[in-house]
Design a protein around this motif. Structure first.
Motif, mmCIF file in Angstrom:
data_model
loop_
_atom_site.group_PDB
_atom_site.id
_atom_site.type_symbol
_atom_site.label_atom_id
_atom_site.label_comp_id
_atom_site.label_asym_id
_atom_site.label_seq_id
_atom_site.Cartn_x
_atom_site.Cartn_y
_atom_site.Cartn_z
ATOM 1 N N PHE A 114 42.186 41.226 43.616
ATOM 2 C CA PHE A 114 41.647 41.723 42.349
ATOM 3 C C PHE A 114 42.332 43.025 41.929
ATOM 4 O O PHE A 114 42.783 43.171 40.789
ATOM 5 C CB PHE A 114 40.136 41.930 42.484
ATOM 6 N N LYS A 117 45.896 42.557 40.838
ATOM 7 C CA LYS A 117 46.039 42.015 39.480
ATOM 8 C C LYS A 117 45.703 43.068 38.434
ATOM 9 O O LYS A 117 46.374 43.175 37.406
ATOM 10 C CB LYS A 117 45.136 40.794 39.292
ATOM 11 N N TRP A 286 35.683 36.840 38.768
ATOM 12 C CA TRP A 286 36.775 36.725 39.742
ATOM 13 C C TRP A 286 36.239 36.230 41.091
ATOM 14 O O TRP A 286 36.780 35.291 41.681
ATOM 15 C CB TRP A 286 37.445 38.084 39.901
ATOM 16 N N GLU A 290 36.944 32.912 43.339
ATOM 17 C CA GLU A 290 37.490 33.036 44.683
ATOM 18 C C GLU A 290 36.640 32.302 45.722
ATOM 19 O O GLU A 290 37.161 31.791 46.727
ATOM 20 C CB GLU A 290 37.610 34.516 45.069
#
Length: 296
Positions: A114, A117, A286, A290
């Motif tokens: 995370f 990114k 996110w 995941e």
């Protein structure tokens, strides 16, 4: 006094654990940070931190006011974001909690990806095998395994895990494969301190069955208990994610699957808020993606 900046300073001091670190985050000087905090406390008429030469910690009033400041600044951030159609990448600081081993194996790698990114994000992870009070401990998002009993939190299901009885193939060849949960009472069981004696509840023809097992090995952590079972020390009862690598390599084998307890849910939880900061919303989506493998 700039009250909004004072609130930001207050939050950073609480998050970073020191005035020096908070000053660095806000690109300010330490004396300026000390003055800002002193003026904020004077304006409120309460002490927000207990301070000594070695550490700084929130007072009870500070803990209560911290959440109010977080919510107020989150609302302001969302209002500003709405004016620009929520444009731009998420930024800021998030604190995330998860169970120790599950966090190490699955949540920490997801958090790492995370921040890779979104390079404007900073994340702190708190891995604990206890239920954390998100509001009192200043945590934004939690990953919880099992049934929830805190109605003050928003909870989104993200999957489930199984609870398995396992042993090494070598142990099963020597001692035989148990055919019923009661066979565990005659077997050597590798136990973990928090739930050392009561295994279950097993599903026995619609009835729940808990068993007081015994054995010659007991650990206060999961990892060495799993390793002991893989080494042929006895039977163990673990969550599926805890033994997944050993099942994949066939170092462990599942038994008593017909009597398996109901799966336990995994939730992502966060405090009630009318408007969540963009960083929190983006992270929640996110982590849900995941953890998608646990939805199967």
């Amino acid at each position: 006094m700039d009250k909004l900046r004072a609130m930001q300073a207050f939050i950073h001091i609480a998050d970073e654990g020191s005035l020096t670190a908070a000053a660095r985050v806000m690109e300010s000087s330490l004396p300026a940070m000390v003055r800002t905090l002193a003026a904020f406390e004077a304006q409120l008429g309460v002490r927000l931190f207990n301070r000594s030469t070695r550490r700084i910690s929130l007072t009870e009033e500070g803990r209560r006011h911290l959440e109010s400041c977080r919510q107020l600044l989150a609302t302001l951030e969302d209002a500003e974001a709405a004016l620009t159609a929520d444009a731009g990448e998420p930024a800021g600081h998030l604190t995330i909690t998860a169970p120790m081993l599950f966090g190490q194996m699955h949540v920490a790698p997801a958090v790492t990806r995370f921040v890779q990114k979104y390079d404007k994000m900073r994340c702190s992870m708190v891995l604990l095998d206890r239920v954390v009070n998100l509001l009192e401990e200043g945590i934004d998002v939690g990953i919880r395994i099992g049934m929830l009993d805190d109605s003050s939190l928003v909870a989104q299901p993200v999957g489930h895990i199984r609870r398995l009885v396992v042993a090494s193939p070598a142990w099963l060849r020597r001692h035989g494969v148990p055919q019923h949960p009661r066979d565990l009472l005659k077997a050597n069981c590798v136990r973990v301190t928090d739930h050392a004696t009561a295994w279950g509840p097993f599903n026995d023809k619609g009835r729940q069955l808990r068993l007081a097992v015994s054995g010659n090995l007991e650990f206060n952590q999961i990892a060495p208990a799993v390793a002991a079972c893989a080494a042929g020390a006895g039977l163990g009862m673990f969550f599926s994610y805890q033994v997944a690598p050993f099942l994949k390599t066939k170092q462990l084998r599942c038994v008593l699957e017909d009597f398996e307890p109901p799966p336990r849910p995994i939730h992502v939880v966060y405090p009630h808020a009318r408007l969540l900061p963009k960083r929190t919303r983006v992270f929640i989506e996110w982590i849900k993606e995941e953890l998608r493998p646990f939805q199967g």
